[in-house]
Write a protein that holds these residues in place. Structure first.
Motif, mmCIF file in Angstrom:
data_model
loop_
_atom_site.group_PDB
_atom_site.id
_atom_site.type_symbol
_atom_site.label_atom_id
_atom_site.label_comp_id
_atom_site.label_asym_id
_atom_site.label_seq_id
_atom_site.Cartn_x
_atom_site.Cartn_y
_atom_site.Cartn_z
ATOM 1 N N TRP A 36 0.856 -1.181 0.000
ATOM 2 C CA TRP A 36 0.000 0.000 0.000
ATOM 3 C C TRP A 36 0.894 1.234 0.000
ATOM 4 N N TYR A 37 0.615 2.139 -0.910
ATOM 5 C CA TYR A 37 1.262 3.440 -0.974
ATOM 6 C C TYR A 37 0.179 4.501 -0.775
ATOM 7 N N ARG A 38 0.609 5.717 -0.494
ATOM 8 C CA ARG A 38 -0.348 6.817 -0.421
ATOM 9 C C ARG A 38 0.292 8.090 -0.960
ATOM 10 N N GLN A 39 -0.572 8.969 -1.433
ATOM 11 C CA GLN A 39 -0.106 10.250 -1.948
ATOM 12 C C GLN A 39 -1.062 11.334 -1.498
ATOM 13 N N ALA A 40 -0.543 12.256 -0.703
ATOM 14 C CA ALA A 40 -1.320 13.401 -0.250
ATOM 15 C C ALA A 40 -1.123 14.550 -1.244
ATOM 16 N N PRO A 41 -2.053 15.500 -1.290
ATOM 17 C CA PRO A 41 -1.928 16.621 -2.228
ATOM 18 C C PRO A 41 -0.598 17.352 -2.046
ATOM 19 N N GLY A 42 0.102 17.557 -3.149
ATOM 20 C CA GLY A 42 1.359 18.289 -3.117
ATOM 21 C C GLY A 42 2.541 17.500 -2.591
ATOM 22 N N LYS A 43 2.340 16.209 -2.327
ATOM 23 C CA LYS A 43 3.424 15.386 -1.792
ATOM 24 C C LYS A 43 3.718 14.206 -2.709
ATOM 25 N N GLN A 44 4.892 13.620 -2.519
ATOM 26 C CA GLN A 44 5.249 12.446 -3.308
ATOM 27 C C GLN A 44 4.543 11.207 -2.768
ATOM 28 N N ARG A 45 4.372 10.244 -3.652
ATOM 29 C CA ARG A 45 3.799 8.981 -3.233
ATOM 30 C C ARG A 45 4.789 8.276 -2.300
ATOM 31 N N GLU A 46 4.270 7.712 -1.200
ATOM 32 C CA GLU A 46 5.137 7.073 -0.229
ATOM 33 C C GLU A 46 4.627 5.682 0.126
ATOM 34 N N LEU A 47 5.556 4.814 0.482
ATOM 35 C CA LEU A 47 5.210 3.479 0.922
ATOM 36 C C LEU A 47 4.590 3.544 2.311
ATOM 37 N N VAL A 48 3.474 2.864 2.481
ATOM 38 C CA VAL A 48 2.803 2.782 3.777
ATOM 39 C C VAL A 48 3.102 1.438 4.427
ATOM 40 N N ALA A 49 2.865 0.360 3.684
ATOM 41 C CA ALA A 49 3.064 -0.985 4.238
ATOM 42 C C ALA A 49 3.248 -1.964 3.089
ATOM 43 N N ARG A 50 3.964 -3.040 3.381
ATOM 44 C CA ARG A 50 4.255 -4.033 2.353
ATOM 45 C C ARG A 50 4.260 -5.404 3.007
ATOM 46 N N ILE A 51 3.754 -6.387 2.296
ATOM 47 C CA ILE A 51 3.787 -7.767 2.780
ATOM 48 C C ILE A 51 4.428 -8.623 1.707
ATOM 49 N N PHE A 52 5.430 -9.394 2.110
ATOM 50 C CA PHE A 52 6.205 -10.182 1.170
ATOM 51 C C PHE A 52 5.591 -11.574 1.005
ATOM 52 N N GLU A 53 6.159 -12.303 0.066
ATOM 53 C CA GLU A 53 5.597 -13.589 -0.351
ATOM 54 C C GLU A 53 5.395 -14.528 0.827
ATOM 55 N N TYR A 54 6.326 -14.557 1.760
ATOM 56 C CA TYR A 54 6.250 -15.513 2.865
ATOM 57 C C TYR A 54 5.721 -14.895 4.150
ATOM 58 N N GLY A 55 5.143 -13.712 4.045
ATOM 59 C CA GLY A 55 4.399 -13.144 5.167
ATOM 60 C C GLY A 55 5.094 -12.069 5.967
ATOM 61 N N SER A 56 6.370 -11.832 5.724
ATOM 62 C CA SER A 56 7.025 -10.762 6.471
ATOM 63 C C SER A 56 6.466 -9.421 6.004
ATOM 64 N N THR A 57 6.519 -8.447 6.917
ATOM 65 C CA THR A 57 5.910 -7.150 6.636
ATOM 66 C C THR A 57 6.883 -6.011 6.898
ATOM 67 N N ASP A 58 6.529 -4.876 6.344
ATOM 68 C CA ASP A 58 7.350 -3.680 6.437
ATOM 69 C C ASP A 58 6.392 -2.492 6.521
ATOM 70 N N TYR A 59 6.661 -1.536 7.437
ATOM 71 C CA TYR A 59 5.765 -0.392 7.614
ATOM 72 C C TYR A 59 6.548 0.916 7.628
#
Length: 118
Positions: A36-59
């Motif tokens: 999941w990424y997000r982009q607020a008005p006037g800002k760059q798109r940023e990574l919010v959260a990621r889930i990898f193939e085997y279930g590990s996550t990143d926030y």
């Protein structure tokens, strides 16, 4: 044809919760990660959260402890549970799938608006 369709966005008061869903169809190959990424008005798109193939996550640091990413592997669906929402969480939220067949390709959804407001 690959399609990523997000749903679940909307208007919520500060402190509230929303659950976003993203369903991926037409995928051929291995999904290495869904994000999941997000982009607020006037800002760059940023990574919010990621889930990898085997279930590990990143926030992102800004959402740790408040947001939870999860995935239904059988349905190629990824979720983002967002709790304790803040005004600064207001943005368009995009789903992304990182797919590998003979090479890596990123696919994006169309985005869903999340507005946190009093």
């Amino acid at each position: 044809q690959v399609q990523l369709v997000e749903s679940g966005g909307g208007l919520v008061q500060p402190g509230g919760s929303l659950r976003l869903s993203c369903s991926a169809t037409g995928i051929i190959g291995r999904i290495n990660a869904m994000s999941w990424y997000r982009q607020a008005p006037g800002k760059q798109r940023e990574l919010v959260a990621r889930i990898f193939e085997y279930g590990s996550t990143d926030y992102a640091d800004s959402v740790k402890g408040r947001f939870t990413i999860s995935r239904d592997y059988a349905e190629n669906t990824v979720y983002l549970q967002m709790n304790s929402l803040k005004l600064e969480d207001t943005a368009v939220y995009y789903c992304r799938a990182d797919v590998y067949l003979t090479r890596s390709t990123n696919y994006w959804g169309q985005g869903t608006q999340v507005t946190v407001s009093t």
